[in-house]
Design a protein around this motif. Sequence first.
Motif, PDB file in Angstrom:
ATOM      1  N   PHE A  37       0.818  -1.214   0.000  1.00  0.00           N
ATOM      2  CA  PHE A  37       0.000   0.000   0.000  1.00  0.00           C
ATOM      3  C   PHE A  37       0.852   1.265   0.000  1.00  0.00           C
ATOM      4  CE2 PHE A  37      -3.232  -3.046   1.494  1.00  0.00           C
ATOM      5  CZ  PHE A  37      -4.168  -2.812   0.494  1.00  0.00           C
ATOM      6  N   PHE A  38       2.040   1.203   0.586  1.00  0.00           N
ATOM      7  CA  PHE A  38       2.947   2.337   0.474  1.00  0.00           C
ATOM      8  C   PHE A  38       3.240   2.614  -1.003  1.00  0.00           C
ATOM      9  CE2 PHE A  38       7.336   3.730  -0.200  1.00  0.00           C
ATOM     10  CZ  PHE A  38       7.356   4.924   0.493  1.00  0.00           C
ATOM     11  N   ALA A  39       3.549   1.570  -1.755  1.00  0.00           N
ATOM     12  CA  ALA A  39       3.902   1.725  -3.164  1.00  0.00           C
ATOM     13  C   ALA A  39       2.728   2.256  -3.976  1.00  0.00           C
ATOM     14  CB  ALA A  39       4.386   0.386  -3.734  1.00  0.00           C
ATOM     15  N   ILE A  40       1.556   1.635  -3.836  1.00  0.00           N
ATOM     16  CA  ILE A  40       0.460   2.031  -4.724  1.00  0.00           C
ATOM     17  C   ILE A  40      -0.147   3.372  -4.320  1.00  0.00           C
ATOM     18  CG2 ILE A  40      -0.037  -0.368  -5.314  1.00  0.00           C
ATOM     19  CD1 ILE A  40      -2.561  -0.219  -3.646  1.00  0.00           C
ATOM     20  N   ASN A  41      -0.124   3.700  -3.024  1.00  0.00           N
ATOM     21  CA  ASN A  41      -0.669   5.000  -2.629  1.00  0.00           C
ATOM     22  C   ASN A  41       0.176   6.150  -3.177  1.00  0.00           C
ATOM     23  OD1 ASN A  41      -2.955   4.126  -1.259  1.00  0.00           O
ATOM     24  ND2 ASN A  41      -1.905   3.953   0.704  1.00  0.00           N
ATOM     25  N   TYR A  42       1.484   5.976  -3.189  1.00  0.00           N
ATOM     26  CA  TYR A  42       2.324   7.033  -3.749  1.00  0.00           C
ATOM     27  C   TYR A  42       2.247   7.074  -5.267  1.00  0.00           C
ATOM     28  CZ  TYR A  42       4.226   8.722   0.615  1.00  0.00           C
ATOM     29  OH  TYR A  42       4.341   9.326   1.851  1.00  0.00           O
ATOM     30  N   VAL A  43       2.031   5.923  -5.901  1.00  0.00           N
ATOM     31  CA  VAL A  43       1.797   5.918  -7.349  1.00  0.00           C
ATOM     32  C   VAL A  43       0.511   6.672  -7.668  1.00  0.00           C
ATOM     33  CG1 VAL A  43       1.210   4.453  -9.330  1.00  0.00           C
ATOM     34  CG2 VAL A  43       3.116   3.829  -7.836  1.00  0.00           C
ATOM     35  N   LYS A  44      -0.515   6.508  -6.827  1.00  0.00           N
ATOM     36  CA  LYS A  44      -1.815   7.140  -7.077  1.00  0.00           C
ATOM     37  C   LYS A  44      -1.745   8.662  -7.021  1.00  0.00           C
ATOM     38  CE  LYS A  44      -4.159   4.884  -3.979  1.00  0.00           C
ATOM     39  NZ  LYS A  44      -5.213   4.339  -3.108  1.00  0.00           N
ATOM     40  N   LEU A  45      -0.742   9.208  -6.341  1.00  0.00           N
ATOM     41  CA  LEU A  45      -0.614  10.664  -6.281  1.00  0.00           C
ATOM     42  C   LEU A  45      -0.491  11.270  -7.682  1.00  0.00           C
ATOM     43  CD1 LEU A  45       1.873  11.078  -3.280  1.00  0.00           C
ATOM     44  CD2 LEU A  45      -0.564  11.681  -3.298  1.00  0.00           C
ATOM     45  N   ILE A  46       0.158  10.555  -8.593  1.00  0.00           N
ATOM     46  CA  ILE A  46       0.375  11.089  -9.944  1.00  0.00           C
ATOM     47  C   ILE A  46      -0.947  11.227 -10.704  1.00  0.00           C
ATOM     48  CG2 ILE A  46       1.531  10.719 -12.154  1.00  0.00           C
ATOM     49  CD1 ILE A  46       3.716   9.205 -10.585  1.00  0.00           C
ATOM     50  N   PRO A  47      -1.739  10.148 -10.871  1.00  0.00           N
ATOM     51  CA  PRO A  47      -3.002  10.326 -11.605  1.00  0.00           C
ATOM     52  C   PRO A  47      -4.000  11.216 -10.876  1.00  0.00           C
ATOM     53  CG  PRO A  47      -2.838   8.095 -10.712  1.00  0.00           C
ATOM     54  CD  PRO A  47      -1.500   8.723 -10.551  1.00  0.00           C
ATOM     55  N   TYR A  48      -4.014  11.192  -9.536  1.00  0.00           N
ATOM     56  CA  TYR A  48      -4.913  12.090  -8.799  1.00  0.00           C
ATOM     57  C   TYR A  48      -4.560  13.546  -9.105  1.00  0.00           C
ATOM     58  CZ  TYR A  48      -7.566   8.876  -5.805  1.00  0.00           C
ATOM     59  OH  TYR A  48      -8.447   7.924  -5.343  1.00  0.00           O
ATOM     60  N   GLY A  49      -3.255  13.831  -9.143  1.00  0.00           N
ATOM     61  CA  GLY A  49      -2.834  15.191  -9.472  1.00  0.00           C
ATOM     62  C   GLY A  49      -3.188  15.572 -10.895  1.00  0.00           C
ATOM     63  N   LEU A  50      -2.977  14.652 -11.837  1.00  0.00           N
ATOM     64  CA  LEU A  50      -3.305  14.918 -13.233  1.00  0.00           C
ATOM     65  C   LEU A  50      -4.793  15.156 -13.431  1.00  0.00           C
ATOM     66  CD1 LEU A  50      -1.016  12.286 -15.008  1.00  0.00           C
ATOM     67  CD2 LEU A  50      -0.670  14.762 -14.890  1.00  0.00           C
ATOM     68  N   LEU A  51      -5.610  14.517 -12.594  1.00  0.00           N
ATOM     69  CA  LEU A  51      -7.067  14.663 -12.701  1.00  0.00           C
ATOM     70  C   LEU A  51      -7.590  15.872 -11.935  1.00  0.00           C
ATOM     71  CD1 LEU A  51      -8.017  10.892 -12.331  1.00  0.00           C
ATOM     72  CD2 LEU A  51      -8.331  12.295 -14.382  1.00  0.00           C
ATOM     73  N   GLY A  52      -6.689  16.633 -11.299  1.00  0.00           N
ATOM     74  CA  GLY A  52      -7.107  17.841 -10.591  1.00  0.00           C
ATOM     75  C   GLY A  52      -7.853  17.591  -9.299  1.00  0.00           C
ATOM     76  N   GLN A  53      -7.577  16.452  -8.661  1.00  0.00           N
ATOM     77  CA  GLN A  53      -8.297  16.107  -7.436  1.00  0.00           C
ATOM     78  C   GLN A  53      -7.765  16.818  -6.189  1.00  0.00           C
ATOM     79  OE1 GLN A  53     -11.218  14.119  -7.404  1.00  0.00           O
ATOM     80  NE2 GLN A  53     -10.832  14.772  -9.497  1.00  0.00           N
ATOM     81  N   PHE A  54      -6.567  17.384  -6.298  1.00  0.00           N
ATOM     82  CA  PHE A  54      -6.002  18.049  -5.121  1.00  0.00           C
ATOM     83  C   PHE A  54      -6.312  19.542  -5.158  1.00  0.00           C
ATOM     84  CE2 PHE A  54      -2.884  14.395  -5.504  1.00  0.00           C
ATOM     85  CZ  PHE A  54      -3.531  13.647  -4.534  1.00  0.00           C
ATOM     86  N   SER A  55      -7.586  19.863  -5.055  1.00  0.00           N
ATOM     87  CA  SER A  55      -8.013  21.259  -4.985  1.00  0.00           C
ATOM     88  C   SER A  55      -7.596  21.851  -3.643  1.00  0.00           C
ATOM     89  CB  SER A  55      -9.525  21.361  -5.144  1.00  0.00           C
ATOM     90  OG  SER A  55     -10.179  20.744  -4.043  1.00  0.00           O
ATOM     91  N   LEU A  56      -7.625  23.178  -3.550  1.00  0.00           N
ATOM     92  CA  LEU A  56      -7.267  23.826  -2.291  1.00  0.00           C
ATOM     93  C   LEU A  56      -8.189  23.391  -1.159  1.00  0.00           C
ATOM     94  CD1 LEU A  56      -6.453  27.475  -3.465  1.00  0.00           C
ATOM     95  CD2 LEU A  56      -4.839  25.669  -2.798  1.00  0.00           C
ATOM     96  N   GLN A  57      -9.474  23.205  -1.471  1.00  0.00           N
ATOM     97  CA  GLN A  57     -10.415  22.762  -0.435  1.00  0.00           C
ATOM     98  C   GLN A  57     -10.094  21.344   0.036  1.00  0.00           C
ATOM     99  OE1 GLN A  57     -14.581  21.550  -1.281  1.00  0.00           O
ATOM    100  NE2 GLN A  57     -15.178  23.196   0.121  1.00  0.00           N
ATOM    101  N   ASN A  58      -9.791  20.451  -0.900  1.00  0.00           N
ATOM    102  CA  ASN A  58      -9.487  19.068  -0.518  1.00  0.00           C
ATOM    103  C   ASN A  58      -8.195  18.983   0.287  1.00  0.00           C
ATOM    104  OD1 ASN A  58     -11.776  18.180  -1.817  1.00  0.00           O
ATOM    105  ND2 ASN A  58     -10.720  17.472  -3.654  1.00  0.00           N
ATOM    106  N   ILE A  59      -7.153  19.694  -0.174  1.00  0.00           N
ATOM    107  CA  ILE A  59      -5.887  19.674   0.559  1.00  0.00           C
ATOM    108  C   ILE A  59      -6.048  20.316   1.932  1.00  0.00           C
ATOM    109  CG2 ILE A  59      -3.544  20.619   0.614  1.00  0.00           C
ATOM    110  CD1 ILE A  59      -3.824  18.246  -1.212  1.00  0.00           C
TER     111      ILE A  59
END
Length: 256
Positions: free
Chosen positions: A178-200
Amino acid sequence: MTFILDPIFYFIAVPVVLLIGISKGGFAGSLGLLCVPLLSLVISPIQAAAIVLPILCVMDIFGLIAYRRIADWRNLGYLLPGAIAGILLGYLLFSYLSSDFIKILLGVICVVFTLNHYIRRVPADHVAKASISGGSFWGSIAGFTSFVAHAGGPPLQFYMLPQKLDKTLYVGTSVWFFFAINYVKLIPYGLLGQFSLQNIGTSLILLPLAPLGIWLGVKAHNMISEVLFYRIAYILVLLTGGKLLWDGLTGMNLLF
């Protein structure tokens, strides 16, 4: 910094983050799958997953410190390529996944996981072997479900539990996975614009609860009957799954 203001959200989010920490702390680890389903009762599953991911990534660092030298590397070699493929599939299908569909998917995961726990009967002397085919298949399922809802635990367990590994080796392998896949997921989540100011901002508000939850998990492991905890928790998983199935099917006009 902006963040969610709804007090009802935090009424659910605070115990959810504590539950994630308790799971990461080594007590009732499978129940981390409840985080997105429970938050989906008050916000969209997509936003819930985005808020939870940074918290998971921080928790994974604590887990890796404890289990940095303990893992079944062969199993990880079989699981991780499939998991990355599952994450990629989730990324490619993201725009087609409606909130109602994700609720149905989460509901099915919760119900199947619970029924598998109560119904499945495996001979006591049966020990499965690690395999490329099994690891690739269940790894891809875990990657996809982890991408859409951080619910990669059940597929991983379906593959690994029948192998009856040493408990510490099993936990260490799960931590690394889960360490590996959770950090991999940061890339597509970022590309999809999921880290909005409200979410962060909301993630940062909830983040201080992470070490507290992990500490509670370590304490609970030694103080509370895990059998009783699981009996109550699996009922909660089943009820949550049923509610999400109802909401998703209703939202898609699949129920009369």
